[in-house]
Scaffold this motif. Structure first.
Motif, mmCIF file in Angstrom:
data_model
loop_
_atom_site.group_PDB
_atom_site.id
_atom_site.type_symbol
_atom_site.label_atom_id
_atom_site.label_comp_id
_atom_site.label_asym_id
_atom_site.label_seq_id
_atom_site.Cartn_x
_atom_site.Cartn_y
_atom_site.Cartn_z
ATOM 1 N N MET A 42 0.822 -1.206 0.000
ATOM 2 C CA MET A 42 0.000 0.000 0.000
ATOM 3 C C MET A 42 0.859 1.259 0.000
ATOM 4 S SD MET A 42 -3.006 0.421 2.738
ATOM 5 C CE MET A 42 -4.357 -0.609 2.311
ATOM 6 N N PRO A 43 1.673 1.435 -1.043
ATOM 7 C CA PRO A 43 2.541 2.623 -1.032
ATOM 8 C C PRO A 43 1.748 3.894 -1.332
ATOM 9 C CG PRO A 43 2.749 1.464 -3.108
ATOM 10 C CD PRO A 43 1.766 0.672 -2.282
ATOM 11 N N VAL A 44 2.341 5.020 -0.994
ATOM 12 C CA VAL A 44 1.756 6.297 -1.429
ATOM 13 C C VAL A 44 1.911 6.344 -2.948
ATOM 14 C CG1 VAL A 44 2.062 8.801 -1.361
ATOM 15 C CG2 VAL A 44 2.362 7.424 0.718
ATOM 16 N N GLU A 99 10.357 9.922 -0.544
ATOM 17 C CA GLU A 99 10.092 9.305 0.766
ATOM 18 C C GLU A 99 8.966 9.974 1.545
ATOM 19 O OE1 GLU A 99 13.761 8.988 2.892
ATOM 20 O OE2 GLU A 99 14.769 8.305 1.066
ATOM 21 N N PRO A 100 7.766 9.909 1.015
ATOM 22 C CA PRO A 100 6.658 10.488 1.775
ATOM 23 C C PRO A 100 6.533 9.805 3.135
ATOM 24 C CG PRO A 100 5.888 9.436 -0.272
ATOM 25 C CD PRO A 100 7.368 9.295 -0.242
ATOM 26 N N PHE A 119 5.329 15.154 2.893
ATOM 27 C CA PHE A 119 6.588 15.119 2.125
ATOM 28 C C PHE A 119 6.992 16.552 1.775
ATOM 29 C CE2 PHE A 119 3.028 14.271 -0.789
ATOM 30 C CZ PHE A 119 3.175 15.293 -1.721
ATOM 31 N N THR A 120 8.233 16.674 1.320
ATOM 32 C CA THR A 120 8.690 18.000 0.905
ATOM 33 C C THR A 120 8.302 18.217 -0.544
ATOM 34 O OG1 THR A 120 10.564 17.711 2.368
ATOM 35 C CG2 THR A 120 10.701 19.537 0.799
#
Ligand code: FUB
Ligand code: ZN
Length: 656
Positions: A541-543, A589-590, A607-608
Motif C-alpha cells: 500500500m505505497p503512497v 520518501e513520503p 513530504f517535501t
C-alpha cells in the motif's frame, strides 16, 4: 448471460461488522445520525429548515380518520418538497439496518409508532403519498414526470423490506403491497391504464426487492414494465405534459427528456446522461431486471453505461454528476474539480449499481469502484461527528469563490445541519448501516469477498455452512486476515478481491504458500477447506501519485495522492492559503503516519514539495523565465475528512 456465475450477497442478518474503520461510522449513524434525523423529520432541530415529513403523515392520517388527533392543526397544508415522504422512508430503512446490527428496543418502538401513523395515512385503495393526499387526490398520477409519487413509493418499499428483514414485522410491508396493488391498477400496459413510469427512478429496483420477498410476479412485472416502457414512442412524459398541461422545465435545454433518462428506450442508452441520481438508480434497476430475465440487450446497455461512467465521467473520489445544471452528467472527460456537483446520493447510487453488476459477474472493477466511492465521495458527505452533511462534494474549494462566484454557489465550504431538500443525509445513513451486505457474495460453488471489513459472517456455499471471519486494520494497513470455520471439510472456491490499485501482494494459507489463479480481479483458491484454515492477504500500500487521462483538461499537469483506496487532499489548515501554488515536486520518501487522535484516527501523508515563490511585483504578468519554486512541507489528509476543522481551501489535485 452465464447465470451459473450469478451470486447472492450475504444478507445483513448473517454478518456482524466489527471493523475498526467502519464500525465507528456505523455507531455514529446509530447514535447520532438516526436520532438526529428523527428529530429533523419531526421539525425539532433549532435553526434548521423544518422537514414537515412527520407532520405531513400525521395530517394525512387525521384527515382520513377524524377520530385521530396527532396535534397537527387540520388547517395546515402539505409542507416541504413534493417528495418529503421519501426522507422518512429512507430514515426507516437506515433505522432497520441499524437494528439488524444493534438491537435497540427503544428505536424499534419509535419505528412501530411511526409506522402506525404512516399506515393511518394510507387511503382505502392503498394509495399513500402525502403530497396528493393533502393537496388533492384527484390530481394523483397526473405528473409522474416531476411529482415523485413513484419515487416516494420506491423508497417506501425499500424501507418496508428492510424493516421486515430486520425485525420480521410486516405492517409496513403489507401497506406497501397494497400500495403496489393500487399503482398496478393505474399504471401498466393494459388498455385503460396509464402507460407511464417514474420521473425519478428507484421504484424499479425497489419492486425487485419486494418481489424477492413476495415472489409475486406482479411486482416483477411492474418493475420490468417501468424499464421496458421508459423512453418508448410516443414519449409518455410528452403525452402527460399535453394531457395535463404540465410544465416542461427542460424544454429549452439540450437535455429534453434525457434529463429523466426517458428520451429513448433504455436499451438504446449507452452513455450516462441527465440527472445523475436518477440515472444510477435506473441503471441499478436495469441490472436487476437483466439478471432476472436474462435480457442480453438490457445487460449490454448496463455494461456500456457502467464503462462510460467509470472510464469517462467519474471523479477519482467516486463522485459522479459533474454539473450543477440539472445535477447531471455532462460529457466525457469533463471533470471540473471546483464546479463539480458530485451529489452524495449519486455516489451512493453508483455503489448500488456496482453491487448489482457484481452479483451478475463478480469482477474486481465493480468492488474497486464501490470501495472508491465508499472511502471517498460517499463518506465525505458527512462530518466526522455525524452532525452535518454535504450535498455537493467538490474536489477543490476556495471559500471566497463559493461566496462570490455564482457559478460556485452550490459548492458549500462547510457541511450543513439539514437541507430543505434533505435527500443525502438519510441516504448516507442507509448505506453505512447496510455495509455488511456488500462484503461477501456466494454462488453454487464459490464464496467471494469483495470488501475488507472486519466481520464475522455465516454463509452457505456448496450446500455447506461456512463461517468466515475477517480481521484487518484496512484501509490504514494492507493486511487482511481471513479465517474459516466449518462443521465438516468442504470443497469450494474462495475468491478474494485483489484491488486494481495494488501492484504487489502476498497470499499465505495456513502460514505457507498457496495455489491461486487470478481472474477478473479476484485470487481464486479451489481446495478442500476445513475449520481453522487461515488466509493472510497482504496488500502493498505505497503512497501513489496518480495522473488523469490527458483528455481531462482540468487535471493536466496535476497529480492526486492516494494510498490504498483512500484519496488524499491538501487543506489550508495544514498547508496555508494558496493551495493552487503548491507542487508535489519529487515527493521523495513520503512520510506515512497513523495519527490516532487526529480526525478520529487517520493516516496522514507528508513530504517535501514545492511552492511557487511569491512575486515582488504587484502585477499580473511577467516573463515566465523568472518562475521560481521553493521547498515546502506538505501534509495531506484523507479527502473524506476535509472540512472538519476550520473553513479554508482544499484541493485533491495538486500541480506535479
Ligand atoms: O428529486 C429527489 C432528490 O432531490 C434527487 O435524487 C436529488 O438529486 C435531489 O434533487
Ligand atoms: Zn442527495
Amino acid at each position: 448471460m452465464d447465470t451459473s456465475k450469478y451470486t447472492t450477497h450475504v444478507p445483513l442478518n448473517s454478518i456482524k461488522i466489527n471493523d475498526s474503520f467502519w464500525a465507528p461510522f456505523m455507531e455514529r449513524v446509530r447514535t447520532q445520525v438516526i436520532p438526529y434525523q428523527w428529530e429533523a423529520l419531526n421539525d425539532r432541530i433549532p435553526g434548521a429548515e423544518p422537514s414537515y415529513a412527520m407532520r405531513n403523515f400525521k395530517l394525512s392520517a387525521q384527515r382520513s380518520h377524524p377520530e385521530l388527533n396527532y396535534g397537527v392543526d387540520n388547517a395546515a397544508g402539505h409542507g416541504g418538497m413534493v417528495f418529503q415522504d421519501s426522507d422518512f422512508a429512507k430514515w426507516i430503512e437506515a433505522a432497520a439496518y441499524s437494528l439488524a446490527w444493534y438491537p435497540d428496543p427503544a428505536l424499534e418502538k419509535t419505528l412501530d409508532e411511526a409506522i402506525d401513523i404512516v399506515c393511518n395515512a394510507q387511503q382505502p385503495d392503498g394509495y399513500l403519498d402525502t403530497y396528493y393526499i393533502l393537496t388533492g387526490l384527484e390530481k394523483r398520477f397526473t405528473n409522474l414526470k416531476d411529482n415523485h409519487e413513484l419515487y416516494c413509493f420506491g423508497h417506501f418499499v425499500e424501507g418496508a423490506v428492510a424493516y421486515y428483514e430486520a425485525a420480521g414485522k410486516r405492517k409496513l410491508l403489507d401497506a406497501m403491497i397494497r400500495y403496489a396493488d393500487c399503482i398496478d391498477k393505474h399504471i401498466g400496459p393494459e388498455e385503460g391504464k396509464l402507460h407511464g413510469y417514474p420521473g425519478h427512478e428507484i421504484a424499479e429496483l425497489a419492486l425487485v426487492r419486494l418481489y424477492n420477498i413476495t415472489g409475486d410476479e406482479k411486482h416483477l412485472k411492474l418493475a420490468k414494465y417501468f424499464i421496458d416502457q421508459r423512453g418508448k414512442q410516443p414519449l409518455y412524459f410528452e403525452e402527460e405534459n399535453k394531457r395535463n398541461n404540465n410544465d416542461f422545465y427542460w424544454k429549452d435545454s439540450f437535455f429534453q427528456f434525457q434529463y429523466y433518462q426517458a428520451g429513448k428506450p433504455v436499451r438504446d442508452q449507452h452513455v450516462a446522461e441527465g440527472h445523475a441520481v436518477r440515472a444510477v438508480y435506473l441503471y441499478s434497476g436495469m441490472v436487476d431486471i437483466a439478471r432476472l430475465t436474462g435480457d442480453e440487450a438490457l445487460m449490454q446497455a448496463c455494461d456500456d453505461l457502467w464503462n462510460n461512467i467509470v472510464n469517462r465521467q467519474m471523479y477519482i473520489t467516486g463522485a459522479i454528476g459533474q454539473s450543477a445544471y440539472g445535477e447531471s452528467f455532462s460529457y466525457d472527460y469533463d471533470l471540473p474539480n471546483d464546479t463539480v456537483y458530485g451529489e452524495t446520493c449519486a455516489s451512493i447510487g453508483l455503489a448500488f449499481f456496482a453491487k448489482r453488476l457484481s452479483a451478475i459477474a463478480p469482477k474486481g472493477v465493480y468492488a474497486d469502484v464501490l470501495e472508491k466511492a465508499l472511502f471517498n465521495g460517499i463518506i465525505s458527505g458527512m462530518s466526522l461527528d455525524g452532525k452535518s452533511f454535504f450535498y455537493v462534494n467538490p474536489l477543490e474549494v476556495i471559500p471566497e469563490a463559493s461566496q462570490k462566484d455564482r457559478t460556485r454557489r452550490h459548492v458549500k465550504i462547510e457541511r450543513q445541519k439539514w437541507f430543505a431538500c434533505a435527500c443525502c443525509p438519510p441516504n448516507l445513513a442507509r448505506i453505512i448501516a447496510s455495509l455488511g451486505t456488500y462484503v461477501h457474495s456466494v454462488n453454487a460453488d464459490t464464496l467471494y469477498t469483495h470488501l475488507f471489513l472486519g466481520s464475522e459472517a455465516r454463509v452457505k456455499v456448496g450446500g455447506r455452512d461456512v463461517k468466515i471471519g475477517i480481521e484487518t486494520k484496512y484501509p490504514w494497513e494492507g493486511h487482511v486476515g481471513i479465517s474459516f470455520k466449518l462443521e465438516d471439510k468442504a470443497q469450494f472456491t474462495y475468491g478474494i478481491r485483489i484491488p486494481a490499485w495494488c501492484n504487489k501482494f502476498t497470499l499465505v494459507l495456513n502460514g505457507g504458500a498457496t495455489n491461486y489463479t487470478l481472474k477478473d480481479g479476484y485470487a481464486l483458491i479451489h481446495r478442500e477447506w476445513k475449520s481453522g484454515d487461515k488466509l493472510d492477504l497482504t496488500l502493498d500500500m505505497p503512497v501513489t501519485f496518480i495522473e488523469a487521462n490527458p483528455r481531462v483538461r482540468e487535471d493536466i499537469g496535476k497529480t492526486a495522492v492516494t494510498r490504498g483506496p483512500v484519496v488524499y487532499c491538501l487543506e489550508e489548515a495544514d498547508n496555508g492559503p494558496g493551495l493552487f501554488k503548491l507542487h508535489a515536486g519529487d515527493a521523495k520518501e513520503p512520510k506515512v503516519q497513523y495519527e490516532k487522535d487526529f480526525l478520529e484516527g487517520v493516516v496522514t501523508i507528508s513530504f517535501t514539495g514545492k511552492k511557487e515563490t511569491d512575486w515582488q511585483e504587484d502585477t499580473l504578468y511577467r516573463n515566465a523565465a523568472n518562475t521560481a519554486l521553493e521547498d515546502k512541507e506538505l501534509r495531506l489528509i484523507p479527502y473524506y475528512a476535509w472540512a472538519n476543522r476550520k473553513i479554508g481551501e482544499m484541493t485533491v489535485w495538486v500541480n506535479k
